[in-house]
Write an enzyme that holds these catalytic residues in place. Structure first.
Site, short mmCIF file in Angstrom:
data_model
loop_
_atom_site.label_atom_id
_atom_site.label_comp_id
_atom_site.label_asym_id
_atom_site.label_seq_id
_atom_site.Cartn_x
_atom_site.Cartn_y
_atom_site.Cartn_z
N SER A 1 -5.28 2.91 9.45
CA SER A 1 -5.90 2.03 10.44
C SER A 1 -6.57 0.86 9.74
CB SER A 1 -6.89 2.84 11.28
OG SER A 1 -7.30 2.11 12.40
N TYR B 1 -3.49 -7.79 16.48
CA TYR B 1 -3.53 -6.77 15.43
C TYR B 1 -4.81 -5.95 15.54
CZ TYR B 1 -3.44 -4.69 10.74
OH TYR B 1 -3.44 -3.80 9.68
N LYS C 1 15.84 -1.62 -0.38
CA LYS C 1 14.50 -1.87 -0.93
C LYS C 1 13.81 -0.56 -1.27
CE LYS C 1 13.78 -6.27 1.48
NZ LYS C 1 12.94 -7.00 2.46
N LEU D 1 0.82 -1.22 0.00
CA LEU D 1 0.00 0.00 0.00
C LEU D 1 0.85 1.26 0.00
CD1 LEU D 1 -2.66 -1.06 2.64
CD2 LEU D 1 -3.18 -0.40 0.28
N LYS E 1 -5.10 -1.79 16.26
CA LYS E 1 -5.82 -0.84 15.41
C LYS E 1 -6.92 -0.11 16.19
CE LYS E 1 -3.20 -1.28 12.03
NZ LYS E 1 -2.40 -0.13 11.55
N ASN F 1 1.86 4.57 7.29
CA ASN F 1 1.35 3.33 6.74
C ASN F 1 2.03 2.10 7.31
OD1 ASN F 1 0.33 1.44 4.46
ND2 ASN F 1 2.55 1.44 4.20
N ASP G 1 12.97 2.65 11.23
CA ASP G 1 12.65 1.34 11.79
C ASP G 1 11.79 1.55 13.02
OD1 ASP G 1 12.52 -1.16 12.91
OD2 ASP G 1 14.69 -1.46 13.08
#
Length: 352
Positions: free
Chosen positions: A182, A215, A73, A48, A219, A128, A101
């Protein structure tokens, strides 16, 4: 543990909203110009974040910072973005790759300090970067999902808020945006940890760890913290100098599950194939969250529009949980910011 907060999510309603979004709504291709603006996207070497960064560059932002854990990367992502956007030839100067990080507090604070010292303006910050790890792992004394998705994500947000505020007053053409990416999964947890006297002590208790729910909890904490933060800021500044948004990109075919065990990865991979969006389509929501108006300040956005959070959050129980989450999180964040005397967000926050 006593049940001060008896949270009962409306799973059926949330599932219906999710399915309508995934199967019947597609966010429009973004066309809003970001000319003259400086945009930061964390976790932007893939998925994303990468697709959102490509949109921001395509939409003519003046400076794009790819904030990534692995610089090599990030450089590969930069080259891909430059090649894919044909109408611009300034990519190698306009796009910069900076290390960040979020498992490391020092890296988070160093990144924020570099932003403040090297960038004349910051118009958009899209937070993100995040992880979904069902295995117990501790970093700097905190369970890793909470460390990354909550503590250092919010630490970075508060450290950059003064720079965003400064941009608003120095550049009248800018309405800066701070965006926390989120998820709709905040609907799917009963959040038992909030009943503990010390929320973070409970979240750091391995015996109480539920890897399949962590997780979701992370959120939900983001949602509660941001809502309370915005409420307190509105009390002192009704007209927000910075628009703070919570953005749900929907279920996407991304590599978010890469830290999970192989069986869980395959199960979720199958589900994402059936119901998921491409990361490009999901990333459109991130762009909308970065250019929405003040009516979205403190709001939860899906498909480019404001959407209600889980219903219990609007009740007195929700208000109490929101305050508790905010106050206990701020204690952790205050302790971390004092590791670097330059990490001062008092001017932006006022008295919280």
């Amino acid at each position: 543990m006593s049940q001060e907060f008896n949270i009962q999510p409306h799973f059926g309603t949330a599932l219906g909203t999710f399915l309508r979004s995934q199967y019947f709504r597609t966010p429009a291709y973004p066309t809003h110009s970001f000319a003259n603006q400086t945009v930061i996207v964390t976790g932007s070497n893939g998925g994303l974040g990468f697709e959102a960064a490509r949109h921001f560059y395509r939409l003519n932002c003046a400076k794009l910072i790819l904030a990534v854990r692995t610089v090599s990367k990030g450089e590969t992502a930069k080259e891909d973005i430059v090649r894919s956007v044909q109408h611009r030839t300034d990519g190698f100067e306009a796009i910069e790759v900076w290390p960040l990080d979020l498992t490391s507090t020092q890296s988070t604070l160093s990144f924020a300090e570099r932003v403040k010292s090297e960038l004349p303006r910051v118009d958009v910050v899209v937070e993100n970067a995040g992880i979904n790890n069902t295995a117990w792992q501790v970093v700097e004394g905190f369970e890793q999902v909470i460390q990354v998705n909550v503590i250092n994500t919010l630490l970075l947000a508060l450290c950059l808020l003064p720079k965003l505020t400064e941009t608003r007053f120095k550049y009248p053409d800018s309405i800066p945006h701070l965006e926390i990416v989120s998820s709709e999964v905040h609907h799917y947890t009963k959040f038992p940890e909030v009943n503990a006297p010390d929320l973070y002590e409970e979240l750091n208790d391995e015996s109480a760890f539920n890897g399949m729910d962590r997780y979701n909890v992370s959120k939900l904490i983001e949602v509660l913290f941001v809502r309370e933060l915005v409420d307190r800021m509105k009390a002192t500044s009704p007209e927000p100098p910075v628009v703070i948004t919570l953005v749900n990109p929907g279920l996407c075919r991304s590599n978010l599950d890469r830290s999970m065990n192989v069986v869980a990865q395959w199960l979720l991979y199958g589900f994402r194939l059936i119901a998921g969006r491409s990361t490009e389509v999901g990333s459109r929501t991130l762009v909308y969250g970065a250019c929405t108006g003040p009516e979205s300040h403190g709001e939860f956005m899906s498909d480019g529009q404001n959407q209600n959070v889980e219903p219990w959050i609007y009740t007195e129980t929700g208000n109490k949980a929101q305050r508790k989450v905010f106050e206990q999180t701020m204690r952790v964040l205050d302790e971390r910011r004092f590791r670097d005397s330059k990490a001062d967000w008092g001017v932006a926050l006022g008295s919280y």
